[in-house]
Design an enzyme around this catalytic site. Structure first.
Site, PDB file in Angstrom:
ATOM      1  N   GLU A  26      83.558  38.923  51.790  1.00 33.85           N
ATOM      2  CA  GLU A  26      83.133  39.991  50.895  1.00 33.85           C
ATOM      3  C   GLU A  26      82.679  41.217  51.688  1.00 33.85           C
ATOM      4  O   GLU A  26      82.008  41.096  52.713  1.00 33.85           O
ATOM      5  CB  GLU A  26      81.986  39.473  50.019  1.00 33.85           C
ATOM      6  CG  GLU A  26      81.491  40.430  48.964  1.00 33.85           C
ATOM      7  CD  GLU A  26      80.399  39.817  48.096  1.00 33.85           C
ATOM      8  OE1 GLU A  26      80.089  40.412  47.055  1.00 33.85           O
ATOM      9  OE2 GLU A  26      79.871  38.754  48.462  1.00 33.85           O
ATOM     10  N   LYS A  77      83.923  43.333  41.412  1.00 38.45           N
ATOM     11  CA  LYS A  77      83.113  42.137  41.196  1.00 38.45           C
ATOM     12  C   LYS A  77      82.603  42.109  39.759  1.00 38.45           C
ATOM     13  O   LYS A  77      82.135  43.114  39.228  1.00 38.45           O
ATOM     14  CB  LYS A  77      81.940  42.124  42.181  1.00 38.45           C
ATOM     15  CG  LYS A  77      81.265  40.777  42.336  1.00 38.45           C
ATOM     16  CD  LYS A  77      80.321  40.779  43.529  1.00 38.45           C
ATOM     17  CE  LYS A  77      79.742  39.402  43.788  1.00 38.45           C
ATOM     18  NZ  LYS A  77      78.859  39.382  44.971  1.00 38.45           N
ATOM     19  N   CYS A 138      82.404  35.850  45.617  1.00 39.56           N
ATOM     20  CA  CYS A 138      81.098  35.262  45.949  1.00 39.56           C
ATOM     21  C   CYS A 138      80.358  34.713  44.739  1.00 39.56           C
ATOM     22  O   CYS A 138      80.654  33.629  44.252  1.00 39.56           O
ATOM     23  CB  CYS A 138      80.247  36.277  46.705  1.00 39.56           C
ATOM     24  SG  CYS A 138      78.848  35.520  47.583  1.00 39.56           S
ATOM     25  N   PRO A 317      55.379  34.106  74.112  1.00 38.77           N
ATOM     26  CA  PRO A 317      54.107  33.466  74.448  1.00 38.77           C
ATOM     27  C   PRO A 317      54.226  31.966  74.146  1.00 38.77           C
ATOM     28  O   PRO A 317      54.376  31.577  72.988  1.00 38.77           O
ATOM     29  CB  PRO A 317      53.101  34.136  73.504  1.00 38.77           C
ATOM     30  CG  PRO A 317      53.797  35.362  72.994  1.00 38.77           C
ATOM     31  CD  PRO A 317      55.252  35.028  72.969  1.00 38.77           C
ATOM     32  N   LEU A 318      54.213  31.144  75.166  1.00 32.02           N
ATOM     33  CA  LEU A 318      54.427  29.695  75.028  1.00 32.02           C
ATOM     34  C   LEU A 318      53.096  28.967  75.133  1.00 32.02           C
ATOM     35  O   LEU A 318      52.499  28.879  76.201  1.00 32.02           O
ATOM     36  CB  LEU A 318      55.397  29.214  76.106  1.00 32.02           C
ATOM     37  CG  LEU A 318      55.839  27.751  76.050  1.00 32.02           C
ATOM     38  CD1 LEU A 318      56.581  27.451  74.748  1.00 32.02           C
ATOM     39  CD2 LEU A 318      56.722  27.407  77.250  1.00 32.02           C
ATOM     40  N   SER A 319      52.624  28.446  74.000  1.00 30.69           N
ATOM     41  CA  SER A 319      51.282  27.857  73.944  1.00 30.69           C
ATOM     42  C   SER A 319      51.260  26.373  74.269  1.00 30.69           C
ATOM     43  O   SER A 319      50.190  25.811  74.496  1.00 30.69           O
ATOM     44  CB  SER A 319      50.698  28.061  72.545  1.00 30.69           C
ATOM     45  OG  SER A 319      51.409  27.273  71.594  1.00 30.69           O
ATOM     46  N   GLY A 320      52.407  25.729  74.255  1.00 27.83           N
ATOM     47  CA  GLY A 320      52.433  24.285  74.441  1.00 27.83           C
ATOM     48  C   GLY A 320      52.356  23.520  73.138  1.00 27.83           C
ATOM     49  O   GLY A 320      52.275  22.295  73.138  1.00 27.83           O
ATOM     50  N   GLY A 321      52.396  24.242  71.992  1.00 30.45           N
ATOM     51  CA  GLY A 321      52.389  23.602  70.679  1.00 30.45           C
ATOM     52  C   GLY A 321      53.789  23.483  70.108  1.00 30.45           C
ATOM     53  O   GLY A 321      54.770  23.951  70.692  1.00 30.45           O
ATOM     54  N   ILE A 322      53.869  22.879  68.933  1.00 29.23           N
ATOM     55  CA  ILE A 322      55.157  22.619  68.291  1.00 29.23           C
ATOM     56  C   ILE A 322      55.925  23.912  68.022  1.00 29.23           C
ATOM     57  O   ILE A 322      57.128  24.024  68.307  1.00 29.23           O
ATOM     58  CB  ILE A 322      54.963  21.859  66.963  1.00 29.23           C
ATOM     59  CG1 ILE A 322      54.631  20.390  67.220  1.00 29.23           C
ATOM     60  CG2 ILE A 322      56.194  21.976  66.072  1.00 29.23           C
ATOM     61  CD1 ILE A 322      55.814  19.530  67.551  1.00 29.23           C
ATOM     62  N   ASP A 323      55.263  24.926  67.461  1.00 32.35           N
ATOM     63  CA  ASP A 323      55.966  26.115  66.992  1.00 32.35           C
ATOM     64  C   ASP A 323      56.596  26.914  68.124  1.00 32.35           C
ATOM     65  O   ASP A 323      57.795  27.234  68.094  1.00 32.35           O
ATOM     66  CB  ASP A 323      55.017  27.005  66.187  1.00 32.35           C
ATOM     67  CG  ASP A 323      54.528  26.330  64.917  1.00 32.35           C
ATOM     68  OD1 ASP A 323      55.246  25.446  64.423  1.00 32.35           O
ATOM     69  OD2 ASP A 323      53.433  26.674  64.437  1.00 32.35           O
ATOM     70  N   SER A 324      55.807  27.286  69.131  1.00 29.02           N
ATOM     71  CA  SER A 324      56.369  28.067  70.238  1.00 29.02           C
ATOM     72  C   SER A 324      57.360  27.227  71.039  1.00 29.02           C
ATOM     73  O   SER A 324      58.349  27.756  71.565  1.00 29.02           O
ATOM     74  CB  SER A 324      55.263  28.609  71.140  1.00 29.02           C
ATOM     75  OG  SER A 324      54.512  27.563  71.718  1.00 29.02           O
TER      76      SER A 324
END
Length: 655
Positions: A26, A77, A138, A317-324
């Protein structure tokens, strides 16, 4: 120029596969995501100009396609997509004249090429010398009163659908089910073409083109790929469609009384004058799991964004948690896709990779090495950070290959607080040290906000410090659940350039972490998976974490996912959510407890709703996303007491 090249490449690939008809997605020429640019006359003019270039090219001859040497029909459409993220009614009006055509005056430069001054526009079908083609666009395929059945009963044997359908978790199966349903009731061939890539917005279009016949899937395209153009084909026998239809009395009877569509006749054949052809057989569909969709969908979105932005990589920024950690894994997944594409000889990906790393002789081959070139991670520690999160971040960065930094930001925090103290004479304290709630919150927020400021500083200068050129895009890593209840600091590390996980729930992210760990043997994810989620913004207690996310929020992530779906997908306010949760949680909690939980969620939701107005643009993947930009349109100033609604809940509890 790129648009024209891609379109011609698609036509050329179709002709190389001996295809006689080619369908594209489309709004293929201008792109689906033009948004308010659709208002501009430039968009209209330039689209016609691109079409003129295509019409002049010899590649567009001897094939029936969306654009060819002669314009046969403009099919407008009939049903616009105006739900969820879609706003087509803002820019377009639907064609409401059923089975009616009019004449459309062509621009002079098109008329000079085709020799036509007008072209039919409206609700019609194309009659070739050997078959009949109809079209849906679509949204028309998904409506309750789709046209494909009406067209099939009028003798249309091939139905095409050029679509702009975005990627969403667990959505693909519905596409295939509808495709089977569209062709199993009245027979026929259905062709579904979809866009692929980031169209300059929050959506990722996942391709996944489909060819179906008589209730079977005959072929389908890749769901996640870095290929700019993909062509799928099928060699099918029209007699199979006719035999299928003739076998059903109800189809024959309904066809005899069906209203006719206007037919645009063209002296062209789609069939081959030979029986020496190998027909395509039905195939089974290999559906992606949600974990695979998280692994590859946002990764493709990131690559498209990176190569088109002109930047040279990402900063996280890598915090060591699940999200980052999940965000870092998605960047790593992108690197794997890039290296795989380069090994397959994809020249466009190779050229993009060379520009990004500023090395014209470089070809990515090792995902870990490529990740080190384009991805910088940084652990920003404070006195409140534990050695466990620092080590988890370092170990993950080592295994993924990112260029990793580990810094301490206490001096910056102290400097900021000293400014406040010099002005007011007051020294704010954490709650653990005798401070008030507002002091405690302010001290947490300053840590979070400084991480955002430092992220942008390092993103702009870290490559320069390494003797390299360019800057980095800052990645956010707040999940959809935290956004929903506002468990984030406004303008902290959740504020970034883009966020690949902003449309994914915590529950799905945890499942993805397990999947990624096993697929790529990243053992560093084991300790990250079992660690309790924590912001680490309050003082440690004897070296151990004293703060957890779920304790701070007053609800579990599992509960939050339930609230999110009931609020957005099921359109529940406080009272209706309470009523539904009685059925879900009656065996776990008393009515009073359920009432308290609902009230607590809506208080937090309404207090923090203002944060949604500043959410970082995220890859849209979840149907209960609170994205304030175009998906979840609600006020951001609420009466947090919900007086009438909460009173209704209390009345139910008492009775």
């Amino acid at each position: 120029a790129t648009i024209t090249i891609d379109l011609l490449l698609g036509i050329a690939k179709a002709k190389q596969a001996n295809a006689r008809y080619r369908l594209g997605p489309e709004l293929e020429i201008c792109g689906y995501g033009c948004a308010d640019h659709f208002y501009e006359s430039d968009t209209f003019l330039h689209s016609w100009q691109v079409l003129a270039e295509l019409l002049k090219c010899p590649q567009s001859k001897d094939i029936l396609c969306d654009v060819g040497i002669k314009l046969l029909l403009i099919r407008p459409k009939k049903s616009l997509a105006d739900d969820g993220i879609y706003r087509e009614g803002r820019w377009f009006a639907s064609w409401t004249k059923e089975r009616t055509i009019e004449e459309y005056n062509l621009p002079f430069f098109i008329a000079n090429i085709t020799g036509q001054t007008t072209v039919p526009i409206g609700d019609a079908v194309i009659q070739t010398s050997d078959t009949c083609l109809g079209s849906e666009i679509c949204e028309e395929f998904f409506t309750a009163d789709s046209s494909h059945v009406k067209m099939a009963l009028d003798g249309v044997e091939i139905i095409t659908n050029g679509s702009g359908s975005h990627h969403s978790l667990r959505k693909a199966r519905r596409r295939f089910d509808l495709m089977r349903s569209a062709t199993v009731k009245v027979g026929g061939i259905y062709l579904f073409a979809n866009q692929r890539g980031c169209d300059g917005d929050r959506m990722y279009y996942d391709g996944n083109c489909i060819i179906a016949q008589n209730g079977d899937i005959m072929n389908y395209g890749a769901k996640f790929s870095l290929e700019e153009v993909e062509v799928i084909t099928a060699t099918l026998d029209l007699e199979d469609v006719r035999t299928f239809r003739n076998a059903f009395t109800s189809v024959r009877l309904d066809s005899s009384s069906a209203n006719s569509y206007p037919r645009i006749r063209v002296d062209f054949k789609l069939t081959h004058d030979t029986v020496d052809l190998v027909l395509t057989n039905p195939i089974s569909v290999n559906y992606s799991t949600p974990e695979e969709e998280i692994c590859y969908g946002p990764a493709c979105w990131l690559w498209d964004y990176l190569r088109r932005s002109g930047q040279h990589g990402f900063f996280l920024p890598l915090s060591g948690g699940i999200d980052s950690s999940a965000t870092a894994c998605i960047v790593s997944s992108m690197s794997h896709l890039v290296c795989d594409a380069c090994k397959d000889g994809n020249q466009e990906v190779i050229a993009d990779a060379r520009r990004i790393v500023d090395d014209n002789s470089y070809t990515p081959s090792d995902p870990k090495e490529f990740t080190n070139r384009i991805f910088t991670t940084c652990y920003m520690g404070t006195d409140n950070s534990s050695i466990y999160t620092r080590e988890r971040a370092k170990n993950l960065a080592d295994q993924l290959g990112s260029y990793h930094l580990s810094i301490v930001i206490d001096t910056a925090i102290t400097a900021i607080i000293s400014i406040f103290t010099s002005v007011t004479g007051k020294i704010p304290k954490f709650r653990a040290n005798g401070g008030s709630h507002c002091e405690n919150l302010a001290l947490q927020n300053i840590q979070a906000r400084l991480r955002m400021v430092l992220s942008y500083l390092f993103a702009q200068l870290i490559l320069w410090s390494r003797g390299l050129s360019g800057g980095l895009l800052v990645l956010g890593s707040a999940n959809v659940d935290e956004a929903l209840c506002g468990y984030m600091t406004k303008y902290d590390c959740s504020s970034a350039d883009i966020n690949p996980i902003g449309g994914i729930s915590k529950t799905d992210l945890r499942s993805f972490i397990r999947f990624f760990r096993n697929k790529y043997d990243v053992s560093a994810l084991d300790s990250i998976y079992v660690a309790p989620p924590t912001a680490e913004l309050e003082p440690l207690r004897e070296g151990e974490i004293s703060q957890t996310d779920e304790e701070d929020m007053g609800m579990t992530y599992k509960e939050l996912s339930v609230y999110g779906r009931l609020r957005k997908v099921n359109m529940c306010g406080p009272y209706s959510m309470f009523c539904k949760l009685i059925g879900l949680w009656r065996d776990q909690y008393s009515l009073t407890k359920i009432a308290d939980k609902v009230k607590h969620f809506f208080r937090r939701y309404s207090i923090n709703r203002h944060k949604m107005t500043t959410l970082t643009p995220a890859c849209h993947l979840e149907n209960y996303s609170p994205d304030d930009n175009r998906f979840d349109l609600r006020q951001f100033l609420y009466n947090i007491k919900w007086t009438w609604q909460f009173r209704a809940i209390d009345n139910e509890v008492r009775t």
